[in-house]
Design an enzyme around this catalytic site. Structure first.
Site, PDB file in Angstrom:
ATOM      1  N   GLY A   1       1.031  -1.336   0.136  1.00 38.26           N
ATOM      2  CA  GLY A   1      -0.072   0.042   0.701  1.00 38.26           C
ATOM      3  C   GLY A   1       1.003   1.598  -0.092  1.00 38.26           C
TER       4      GLY A   1
ATOM      5  N   ASN B   1       2.495  -2.630  -3.711  1.00 35.18           N
ATOM      6  CA  ASN B   1       1.210  -1.796  -3.730  1.00 35.18           C
ATOM      7  C   ASN B   1       0.607  -2.721  -4.913  1.00 35.18           C
ATOM      8  OD1 ASN B   1       0.209   0.753  -3.142  1.00 35.18           O
ATOM      9  ND2 ASN B   1      -0.223   0.503  -5.710  1.00 35.18           N
ATOM     10  N   ARG B   2      -0.795  -2.629  -4.853  1.00 34.90           N
ATOM     11  CA  ARG B   2      -1.481  -3.487  -5.780  1.00 34.90           C
ATOM     12  C   ARG B   2      -1.554  -2.830  -7.091  1.00 34.90           C
ATOM     13  NH1 ARG B   2      -8.459  -2.380  -5.556  1.00 34.90           N
ATOM     14  NH2 ARG B   2      -7.004   0.341  -5.794  1.00 34.90           N
TER      15      ARG B   2
ATOM     16  N   ASN C   1      -6.198   3.466   9.272  1.00 35.67           N
ATOM     17  CA  ASN C   1      -7.295   3.996  10.397  1.00 35.67           C
ATOM     18  C   ASN C   1      -8.534   3.661  10.252  1.00 35.67           C
ATOM     19  OD1 ASN C   1      -6.405   6.362  11.442  1.00 35.67           O
ATOM     20  ND2 ASN C   1      -6.965   7.789   9.752  1.00 35.67           N
TER      21      ASN C   1
ATOM     22  N   SER D   1      -0.126   8.802  13.894  1.00 36.47           N
ATOM     23  CA  SER D   1      -0.975   9.964  13.383  1.00 36.47           C
ATOM     24  C   SER D   1       0.607  11.286  12.790  1.00 36.47           C
ATOM     25  CB  SER D   1      -1.258  10.363  15.009  1.00 36.47           C
ATOM     26  OG  SER D   1      -1.872  11.940  14.080  1.00 36.47           O
TER      27      SER D   1
ATOM     28  N   LYS E   1      -5.982   5.581  18.675  1.00 36.32           N
ATOM     29  CA  LYS E   1      -5.565   7.083  17.825  1.00 36.32           C
ATOM     30  C   LYS E   1      -6.726   7.074  17.540  1.00 36.32           C
ATOM     31  CE  LYS E   1      -5.013   8.977  14.007  1.00 36.32           C
ATOM     32  NZ  LYS E   1      -4.986   8.306  12.754  1.00 36.32           N
TER      33      LYS E   1
ATOM     34  N   HIS F   1      -7.343   9.910  20.321  1.00 40.26           N
ATOM     35  CA  HIS F   1      -7.158  11.047  19.795  1.00 40.26           C
ATOM     36  C   HIS F   1      -7.851  11.474  18.112  1.00 40.26           C
ATOM     37  CE1 HIS F   1      -4.291  12.422  16.180  1.00 40.26           C
ATOM     38  NE2 HIS F   1      -3.522  12.756  17.535  1.00 40.26           N
ATOM     39  N   ASN F   2      -7.828  11.106  17.193  1.00 45.20           N
ATOM     40  CA  ASN F   2      -8.343  11.884  16.593  1.00 45.20           C
ATOM     41  C   ASN F   2      -9.857  12.756  17.031  1.00 45.20           C
ATOM     42  OD1 ASN F   2      -7.400  10.966  14.751  1.00 45.20           O
ATOM     43  ND2 ASN F   2      -7.878  10.354  13.640  1.00 45.20           N
TER      44      ASN F   2
ATOM     45  N   GLU G   1      -8.833  15.567  18.738  1.00 51.54           N
ATOM     46  CA  GLU G   1      -8.532  16.735  18.030  1.00 51.54           C
ATOM     47  C   GLU G   1      -9.284  17.691  17.043  1.00 51.54           C
ATOM     48  OE1 GLU G   1      -6.106  14.809  14.471  1.00 51.54           O
ATOM     49  OE2 GLU G   1      -7.909  15.601  13.208  1.00 51.54           O
TER      50      GLU G   1
ATOM     51  N   LYS H   1     -13.632  12.992   8.130  1.00 55.79           N
ATOM     52  CA  LYS H   1     -13.698  11.461   7.725  1.00 55.79           C
ATOM     53  C   LYS H   1     -14.292  10.539   8.542  1.00 55.79           C
ATOM     54  CE  LYS H   1      -9.228  10.835   6.293  1.00 55.79           C
ATOM     55  NZ  LYS H   1      -8.296  10.791   5.310  1.00 55.79           N
TER      56      LYS H   1
ATOM     57  N   ARG I   1     -38.783  10.046  35.863  1.00 50.73           N
ATOM     58  CA  ARG I   1     -39.214   8.739  35.331  1.00 50.73           C
ATOM     59  C   ARG I   1     -39.536   7.331  35.984  1.00 50.73           C
ATOM     60  NH1 ARG I   1     -35.123   6.403  36.066  1.00 50.73           N
ATOM     61  NH2 ARG I   1     -34.891   4.444  33.842  1.00 50.73           N
TER      62      ARG I   1
END
Ligand code: NDP
Length: 477
Positions: free
Chosen positions: A9, A32-33, A102, A128, A182, A185-186, A189, A260, A446
């Site tokens: 990749g 890579n492909r 990711n 990251s 991760k 983390h995002n 962010e 994303k 309730r």
């Protein structure tokens, strides 16, 4: 000579990771492909180190020394499964497949379990720092077995960013732990970016500053406790002039933020785990709201207050007040994010060391910031800390900032400047420190409509009130 590690990749991230590994003296097999990416890498960067280009799965696997270490850096989702299925049958027990894309941590857990059955190690790792980080030193968050880290870890630590000589890479925990961290983390962010954006909007709306002036304010802040990559690049973006029109760059960009999906995952998992990550959620919703062009157009004429810019001493103090509000809100964002990691770790038995997470976010990643070193110290001193907000220096800083924080939020409300990030962070602070919450009333509601029962402050056990009978007794017809 066999390669020490392989990368499949070779789009921007994989290519840069491969180059980073080669620059550190490792022999790197490439795959890579589509062959063009492999050829292009060797043509353009072949002189940077020892690369072994390969053009089939078999050739790639055969090029690797054992135990094989094979890094997958492809589009997250189905492509990752396709690539795993292409290589796994060619591997031997003890080999290590690393997914550095990711991935959602639940996918990583599924893949790890399936490959473990086949005698293979699967390491889902967060990376990251974007493409520059991948080349010059990212922050790396590997999950998977401790055994796989023993052979893989030293290579990853080699290519990671370093702060005070410590690599921004450490074994996070089993199976999905790395991708979970991760993800958070995002999420942090998203929150950090929203708070910085609101600070900009406040300085402009309440003081009438131009973007270039605000860039200077951010540059000053960046010499203090807010010192961070995101503040630094914000100043650059704000100081940038659009070459085509001569206008501030920020004014020619459509005000619709995209995403994303990692922020959305963080919020979804926060709900599943029952962790109130309100700052991350508000930041994610703020992006979503910005993109609802039709809704916003329909609402544009709704009445608001007069936006008279601040004057006098209020104006003089305001930028400093915003700095304090930003700092306090940022502490809340990180406090919530670390609580989510704590909750994930408990739920999945990962035993994550929060101090080590803070330490490896100090460099390489998008949320790298000076104050992460203080977070590291706080968790090293007290690993079971219930919230960063009560830890020594943070407690004092936030308490010292609270007057300014409240003043900024009230100014925003008065002038009609939306500050969902600041407001929700302050509400969280006030909720946590409250002696009593109106949740007691919610329990009453309730119990009234659904007989859901409640617990009392003065006695053990569950209680239910016969509301209809009580009503008849209290209000006889
Ligand atoms: P992309 O996400 O754009 O993925 C492109 C690569 O995936 C190409 O090598 C492509 O091969 C390969 N690929 C796609 N589908 C398949 C498939 N079905 N079978 C085999 N290979 C496939 O590349 P990036 O470099 O931007 O990102 C790679 C990973 O890193 C992603 O998971 C991303 O989320 C993650 N990431 C990205 C960051 C960034 O800043 N961009 C930061 C951190 C992580 P081909 O050339 O043949 O099309």
């Amino acid at each position: 000579e066999k390669a020490n590690i392989g990368v499949t990749g070779l789009a921007v991230m994989g290519r840069n990771l491969a180059r980073n590994l080669a620059r550190h003296g490792h022999t790197v097999a490439l795959h890579n492909r589509s062959e063009t990416r492999t050829r292009e890498l060797v043509d353009r960067f072949g002189s940077e180190g020892d690369f072994v280009p390969t053009y089939s799965a078999r050739e790639f696997v055969d090029a690797l020394e054992r135990p094989r270490k094979l890094v997958i850096m492809v589009k997250a989702g189905e492509p990752t499964d396709a690539v795993i299925e292409e290589f796994a049958p060619l591997l031997e027990p003890g080999d290590v497949i690393v997914d550095a894309g990711n991935a959602h941590f639940a996918d990583t857990r599924r893949r790890e379990a399936a490959l473990r059955e086949r005698g293979l190690h699967f390491v889902g790792t967060g990376v990251s720092g974007g493409e520059e980080g991948a080349l010059h030193g990212p922050s790396i968050m590997p999950g998977g077995s401790a055994e796989s880290y023993a052979s893989l870890g030293p290579l990853l630590e080699d290519i990671a960013a370093k702060v005070d000589g410590t690599p921004c890479c450490a074994h996070i925990g089993p199976d999905g732990a790395g991708h979970f961290v991760k993800m958070v983390h995002n999420g942090i962010e998203y929150s950090d970016m929203e708070l910085i954006a609101e600070s900009f909007d406040l300085l402009r709306g309440a003081l009438g500053y131009e973007p270039a002036q605000i860039a200077e304010v951010f540059r000053t802040w960046n010499t203090g406790r807010l010192d961070s990559y995101l503040i630094e690049i914000t100043a650059d973006v704000l100081a940038h002039t659009d070459p085509a029109t001569g206008k501030p760059f920020v004014d020619v960009v459509q005000d619709q933020a995209e995403q994303k999906g990692t922020g959305r995952w963080t919020v979804q998992i926060g709900l599943d785990l029952g962790v109130p990550i309100t700052g991350i959620a508000e930041a994610t919703f703020a992006r979503s709201l910005s993109g609802h062009a039709g809704l916003r157009a329909a609402a544009r004429g709704l009445a608001g207050p007069a936006r008279t810019p601040l004057s006098g001493s209020e104006a003089e103090r305001f930028a400093d007040d915003v700095e304090q509000a930003l700092y306090a809100s940022k502490v809340v964002a990180y406090a919530q994010g670390f609580n989510q990691i704590q909750a994930g770790s408990a739920e999945y038995g990962w035993n994550i060391d929060l101090g080590s997470v803070a330490s490896l976010w100090r460099g390489g990643c998008i949320i790298r910031a000076k104050f992460l070193d203080d977070i590291r110290a706080a968790y090293e001193a007290e690993p079971e800390l219930p919230t960063l907000l009560t830890s020594g220096d943070f407690r004092k800083a936030v308490e010292d900032a609270q007057d300014a924080w409240r003043s900024v939020v009230s100014t925003a409300v008065r002038l009609g400047i939306p500050t969902p990030g600041f407001s929700t962070a302050l509400a969280y602070y006030d909720e946590l420190r409250a002696e009593r919450l109106p949740a007691a009333l919610i329990q009453g509601q309730r119990d009234y409509f659904g007989a859901h029962t409640y617990r009392r402050v003065d006695r053990e056990g569950s209680f239910h009130t016969e509301w209809a009978a009580e009503q008849r007794a209290e209000h006889p017809a």
